[in-house]
Motif scaffolding. Structure first.
Motif, PDB file in Angstrom:
ATOM      1  N   GLU A   1       0.973  -1.048  -0.355  1.00  0.00           N
ATOM      2  CA  GLU A   1      -0.309   0.263  -0.547  1.00  0.00           C
ATOM      3  C   GLU A   1       1.378   1.295   0.068  1.00  0.00           C
ATOM      4  N   ARG A   2       1.921   1.114   0.838  1.00  0.00           N
ATOM      5  CA  ARG A   2       2.480   2.730   0.479  1.00  0.00           C
ATOM      6  C   ARG A   2       3.687   2.772  -0.170  1.00  0.00           C
ATOM      7  N   ILE A   3       4.276   1.304  -1.036  1.00  0.00           N
ATOM      8  CA  ILE A   3       4.557   1.605  -2.592  1.00  0.00           C
ATOM      9  C   ILE A   3       3.443   2.340  -3.344  1.00  0.00           C
ATOM     10  N   GLN A   4       1.999   2.067  -3.289  1.00  0.00           N
ATOM     11  CA  GLN A   4       1.309   2.251  -4.533  1.00  0.00           C
ATOM     12  C   GLN A   4       0.903   3.085  -4.385  1.00  0.00           C
ATOM     13  N   GLN A   5       1.053   4.568  -2.818  1.00  0.00           N
ATOM     14  CA  GLN A   5       1.400   5.983  -2.452  1.00  0.00           C
ATOM     15  C   GLN A   5       1.862   6.613  -3.786  1.00  0.00           C
ATOM     16  N   VAL A   6       3.504   5.550  -3.430  1.00  0.00           N
ATOM     17  CA  VAL A   6       4.468   6.686  -3.969  1.00  0.00           C
ATOM     18  C   VAL A   6       3.953   6.714  -5.266  1.00  0.00           C
ATOM     19  N   ILE A   7       3.824   5.545  -5.730  1.00  0.00           N
ATOM     20  CA  ILE A   7       3.572   5.158  -7.198  1.00  0.00           C
ATOM     21  C   ILE A   7       2.604   5.936  -7.951  1.00  0.00           C
ATOM     22  N   THR A   8       2.130   6.127  -6.757  1.00  0.00           N
ATOM     23  CA  THR A   8       0.054   6.469  -7.239  1.00  0.00           C
ATOM     24  C   THR A   8       1.136   8.552  -7.306  1.00  0.00           C
ATOM     25  N   ASN A   9       1.967   8.747  -6.680  1.00  0.00           N
ATOM     26  CA  ASN A   9       2.326  10.205  -6.680  1.00  0.00           C
ATOM     27  C   ASN A   9       3.095  10.900  -7.424  1.00  0.00           C
ATOM     28  N   PHE A  10       4.059   9.484  -7.619  1.00  0.00           N
ATOM     29  CA  PHE A  10       5.143   9.941  -9.540  1.00  0.00           C
ATOM     30  C   PHE A  10       4.465  10.012 -10.160  1.00  0.00           C
ATOM     31  N   VAL A  11       3.211   9.517 -10.446  1.00  0.00           N
ATOM     32  CA  VAL A  11       2.140   9.147 -11.835  1.00  0.00           C
ATOM     33  C   VAL A  11       1.145  10.296 -12.338  1.00  0.00           C
ATOM     34  N   THR A  12       1.048  10.684 -10.811  1.00  0.00           N
ATOM     35  CA  THR A  12       0.158  12.257 -11.062  1.00  0.00           C
ATOM     36  C   THR A  12       1.120  13.197 -10.837  1.00  0.00           C
ATOM     37  N   ASN A  13       2.197  13.529  -9.975  1.00  0.00           N
ATOM     38  CA  ASN A  13       2.803  14.955 -10.389  1.00  0.00           C
ATOM     39  C   ASN A  13       3.252  14.594 -12.900  1.00  0.00           C
ATOM     40  N   ALA A  14       3.467  13.190 -13.445  1.00  0.00           N
ATOM     41  CA  ALA A  14       3.354  12.993 -14.868  1.00  0.00           C
ATOM     42  C   ALA A  14       2.713  13.526 -15.662  1.00  0.00           C
ATOM     43  N   VAL A  15       0.921  12.954 -14.881  1.00  0.00           N
ATOM     44  CA  VAL A  15       0.208  13.192 -15.529  1.00  0.00           C
ATOM     45  C   VAL A  15      -0.079  15.245 -15.440  1.00  0.00           C
ATOM     46  N   LYS A  16       0.499  15.287 -14.772  1.00  0.00           N
ATOM     47  CA  LYS A  16      -0.034  17.180 -15.214  1.00  0.00           C
ATOM     48  C   LYS A  16       1.115  17.925 -15.597  1.00  0.00           C
ATOM     49  N   TYR A  17       2.326  17.077 -15.827  1.00  0.00           N
ATOM     50  CA  TYR A  17       3.205  17.818 -16.884  1.00  0.00           C
ATOM     51  C   TYR A  17       3.791  17.441 -17.711  1.00  0.00           C
ATOM     52  N   THR A  18       2.449  15.850 -18.159  1.00  0.00           N
ATOM     53  CA  THR A  18       2.975  15.802 -20.202  1.00  0.00           C
ATOM     54  C   THR A  18       1.889  16.203 -20.478  1.00  0.00           C
ATOM     55  N   ASN A  19       1.886  16.507 -21.790  1.00  0.00           N
ATOM     56  CA  ASN A  19       1.030  17.056 -22.506  1.00  0.00           C
ATOM     57  C   ASN A  19       1.278  15.966 -23.900  1.00  0.00           C
ATOM     58  N   GLU A  20       2.277  15.464 -24.115  1.00  0.00           N
ATOM     59  CA  GLU A  20       2.478  14.032 -25.609  1.00  0.00           C
ATOM     60  C   GLU A  20       4.272  13.297 -25.227  1.00  0.00           C
ATOM     61  N   GLY A  21       4.035  11.771 -25.395  1.00  0.00           N
ATOM     62  CA  GLY A  21       4.726  11.191 -25.047  1.00  0.00           C
ATOM     63  C   GLY A  21       4.369  10.136 -24.581  1.00  0.00           C
ATOM     64  N   HIS A  22       5.028   9.671 -23.791  1.00  0.00           N
ATOM     65  CA  HIS A  22       4.801   8.829 -22.413  1.00  0.00           C
ATOM     66  C   HIS A  22       5.033   9.096 -21.552  1.00  0.00           C
ATOM     67  N   ILE A  23       4.346   7.942 -20.964  1.00  0.00           N
ATOM     68  CA  ILE A  23       4.396   7.518 -18.992  1.00  0.00           C
ATOM     69  C   ILE A  23       5.315   6.554 -18.751  1.00  0.00           C
ATOM     70  N   LYS A  24       6.228   6.159 -18.406  1.00  0.00           N
ATOM     71  CA  LYS A  24       6.682   4.964 -17.976  1.00  0.00           C
ATOM     72  C   LYS A  24       6.899   3.886 -16.393  1.00  0.00           C
ATOM     73  N   VAL A  25       6.223   2.837 -16.121  1.00  0.00           N
ATOM     74  CA  VAL A  25       6.561   2.864 -14.676  1.00  0.00           C
ATOM     75  C   VAL A  25       6.788   1.276 -14.429  1.00  0.00           C
ATOM     76  N   GLY A  26       8.112   0.513 -13.914  1.00  0.00           N
ATOM     77  CA  GLY A  26       8.448   0.232 -14.146  1.00  0.00           C
ATOM     78  C   GLY A  26       8.894  -0.219 -12.029  1.00  0.00           C
ATOM     79  N   TYR A  27       9.779  -1.551 -12.837  1.00  0.00           N
ATOM     80  CA  TYR A  27      10.725  -1.664 -11.325  1.00  0.00           C
ATOM     81  C   TYR A  27      12.236  -2.837 -11.396  1.00  0.00           C
ATOM     82  N   GLU A  28      12.744  -2.976 -11.215  1.00  0.00           N
ATOM     83  CA  GLU A  28      14.057  -3.792 -11.174  1.00  0.00           C
ATOM     84  C   GLU A  28      14.812  -4.263  -9.563  1.00  0.00           C
ATOM     85  N   GLN A  29      15.247  -5.639  -9.583  1.00  0.00           N
ATOM     86  CA  GLN A  29      15.921  -6.471  -8.871  1.00  0.00           C
ATOM     87  C   GLN A  29      17.574  -5.615  -8.425  1.00  0.00           C
ATOM     88  N   LYS A  30      17.906  -4.053  -7.196  1.00  0.00           N
ATOM     89  CA  LYS A  30      19.064  -3.420  -6.968  1.00  0.00           C
ATOM     90  C   LYS A  30      19.506  -3.693  -5.946  1.00  0.00           C
TER      91      LYS A  30
END
Length: 676
Positions: A567-596
């Motif tokens: 739930e907390r991870i979803q909250q952070v990712i949601t905040n990232f995507v919400t900001n990306a939607v506000k400032y992106t008018n064209e192109g793409h929004i990419k979300v991902g993860y990996e082990q590191k």
């Protein structure tokens, strides 16, 4: 006899008459005389050649024994050649070139030597000059050379064509004479300038010579005061009893000297020393006297002075201890530079010096300082006192962290006013600078926080009113609609505004918890995060309603069993995507993860407006909005940072600047069970 036989024979055979016979006889006699003279001349020439060779051998031997050189100076070619020895190079040397090997102070003297022989018509001349025997190395290995020059003339010319120079090395003689003269002058100067009265007497006690100090102590009335020069040493009041029977021994004593006739009344220290020859006969008497009247007075005061000095030493020691305490507590050091060898010495205390450091090593410590450039030309750049706050590598501490130091320096000079270097203090003020910077940041943050809170409160009514108005307004409209499609669209709008209002309230509650000192609660459980990420992305994809923007998800696993708080991870990712939607008018929004690095690395990449370099450090601060015309409270990223820090993770942003998009990322440690 041979001529007579020849004459008779010719007469007998009739070849000659009487006149002819006379002529032949005279011719024959002339031939015999000429032959005799030539024979005698040849013998004499041979004898002279032999004598000349012997003389030449003698001269050669003399030159070799005396280590002399002979040089011929060709005045027409202005060139010098070796005639004996190797004073010059084998090929000789030009007149002007020779001055390179001659001491500069002797050039004019040697030119006068040549002028005397060439212009003034002197047959011989001599001079002494210094010659550098190191040759082309020009190492300054000077030798004193005595030059005896002889001019060679030819008939019909008024000036010589050659000068034959006999050179002899007089270095040892000149240095010895100079040393003897210096020693003599030293003794004479010592005698005359001595702080002790000195005098010499002959074996009869008659005064021979006396120095100036003696004249002052015994108050001579003239250069040859008769009172002292006409009396003997044995007649002096002080010595009448001591030198009884004129028996001189080594004497040393202190006495009060009183000479009424010369108004002498003082305490003196007297020494008498006899000088004997090899037969132990008395030759001279040396006499020394020193006025100790003032010393006696000083001695009477010495006890009191001793007490005062002891007290002063104690005070000095206390001051040194105080200064040392200040140096240690203030992290301060003394320093001194030396321009001659280009070194600097730092002092940990008043008496403890660190190893010298050269200027190049010193310059390497400076990062931002005019001292770094000044050390390239210290004689001109450091002529005046100077103080500066500098950023440099540590001088006295371990580690590589840069330090702020205040350096104060003033020049110091020798007795002639020549600057020898600089000295001063260096103080590490890094903690003070850090405190000042922290105070500045906190002050700025407090000011910004107050301003942001004011803006937040002003915007909050708008942020809350907007979704409420939409919910109320569209709820009233919902009952008026007839078609299911219209009702579905209105319901979607109402749900979006409800979600927006819920996020706003959650942000306010989270902010209140953080301000109240409570940390964000993290509840980690084992879950298949690959499926959870799919569900999160499905929900986030519905937030993008701009047809010019593509939502991309990168899920590298079909199964990822991990222990985390989704739930907390979803909250952070949601905040990232919400900001990306506000400032992106064209192109793409990419979300991902990996082990590191023993955890999971999440990222949200967009092709939106981007973030200027100077604003990237403050983007995660509270109430920060880079565009006041974009809807939002400026709390989402700050709350996301608090959540990631609760995981003991890291958060950041990468952007090449405005217009180049941005990538928000965070990393959290977690226990990963399996991944497929």
């Amino acid at each position: 006899m041979n001529s007579m036989i020849l004459h008779n024979t010719l007469l007998q055979i009739g070849f000659l008459d009487t006149p002819s016979v006379l002529m032949i006889t005279l011719t024959t006699m002339a031939f015999i005389i000429t032959w005799g003279i030539n024979h005698f001349s040849i013998r004499r020439i041979r004898r002279r050649v032999k004598d000349s060779k012997e003389i030449n051998d003698i001269m050669q031997h003399t030159l070799d024994v005396n280590a002399n050189y002979v040089v011929r100076l060709d005045l027409r070619q202005r060139w010098g050649y070796n005639l004996h020895g190797d004073f010059l190079p084998e090929a000789g040397m030009g007149y002007e070139e020779s001055y390179k090997y001659m001491h500069p102070e002797d050039h004019q003297h040697y030119r006068r030597f040549i002028a005397n022989l060439y212009n003034e018509g002197a047959k011989t001349a001599e001079c002494i000059f210094r010659w550098d025997i190191s040759g082309d190395r020009h190492a300054g290995e000077w030798r004193y050379m005595h030059d005896q020059g002889v001019a060679e003339y030819v008939e019909g010319l008024k000036t010589p064509i050659n000068i034959f120079c006999t050179l002899s090395d007089q270095t040892e003689r000149i240095l010895q004479e100079r040393e003897e003269q210096e020693l003599t002058d030293k003794y004479r100067k010592t005698f005359e300038q001595s702080l002790v009265g000195l005098a010499f007497y002959d074996q009869e006690g008659h005064l021979l010579t006396v120095n100036q100090k003696m004249r002052e102590i015994l108050k001579f009335q003239s250069e040859n005061d008769p009172y002292y020069f006409e009396k003997t040493l044995y007649d002096m009041p002080t010595f009448r009893e001591v030198l009884a029977n004129r028996h001189i021994e080594e004497l040393y004593f202190c006495s009060k000297t009183i000479i009424i006739d010369r108004d002498v009344n003082c305490y003196t220290e007297i020494r008498v020393h006899p000088i004997h020859d090899e037969q132990d006969e008395l030759v001279y008497i040396t006499f020394s006297i020193r006025d100790v009247t003032q010393e006696r007075e000083l001695y009477l005061q010495s006890k009191q002075n001793g007490l005062e000095i002891r007290k002063a030493n104690e005070e000095i020691q206390n001051l040194e201890n105080e200064i040392q305490y200040l140096m240690d507590s203030c992290d301060m050091r003394f320093w001194r530079t030396n321009f001659a060898d280009k070194t600097v010495i730092f002092y940990k205390g008043l008496k403890t010096a660190m190893p010298p450091m050269d200027f190049d090593e010193l310059r390497a410590h400076f990062v931002q300082s005019t001292f770094k450039d000044d050390l390239l030309d210290p004689e001109n750049k450091l002529q005046k006192p100077k103080a500066e706050l500098t950023l440099c590598h540590p001088f006295f501490h371990e580690g590589e962290d840069l330090q702020w130091n205040i350096i104060d320096g003033v020049p110091y000079h020798d007795m002639n006013g020549k600057q020898l270097g600089t000295y001063g203090i260096i103080r590490n003020v890094t903690p003070l600078i850090q405190k000042q910077e922290q105070l500045k940041q906190e002050t700025e943050r407090a000011q910004n926080s107050g301003r942001m809170k004011s803006v937040f409160m002003a915007n909050m009514t708008h942020e809350i009113r907007t979704p409420l108005n939409a919910i109320v307004g569209f709820s009233d409209v919902l009952s008026m609609l007839e078609t299911p499609e219209e009702k579905k669209e209105i319901v979607r709008v109402i749900m979006n505004n409800c979600d927006m209002l819920l996020r706003l309230i959650n942000d306010i509650l989270a902010l209140s918890a953080i301000d109240g000192g409570s940390s964000i609660y993290v509840h980690a459980v084992e879950t298949n995060f690959a499926d959870d990420f799919e569900a999160i992305c499905k929900s986030l994809a519905q937030r993008i309603d701009n047809p010019n923007v593509t939502f991309i998800k990168e899920n590298p696993y079909t199964t990822l069993m991990a222990v985390l708080d989704k739930e907390r991870i979803q909250q952070v990712i949601t905040n990232f995507v919400t900001n990306a939607v506000k400032y992106t008018n064209e192109g793409h929004i990419k979300v991902g993860y990996e082990q590191k690095d023993g955890g999971l690395y999440f990222y949200c990449e967009d092709t939106g407006a981007g973030i200027p370099k100077e604003d990237q450090n403050k983007i995660f601060e509270r109430f920060v909005k880079l565009n006041d015309y974009v809807q939002g409270t400026g709390l989402g990223l700050n709350i996301s940072k608090a959540i990631v820090e609760s995981f003991h993770g890291k958060i950041g942003v990468n952007s090449e600047g405005q217009g180049h998009g941005s990538t928000f990322w965070f990393w959290i440690p977690c226990d990963i069970k399996t991944n497929i």
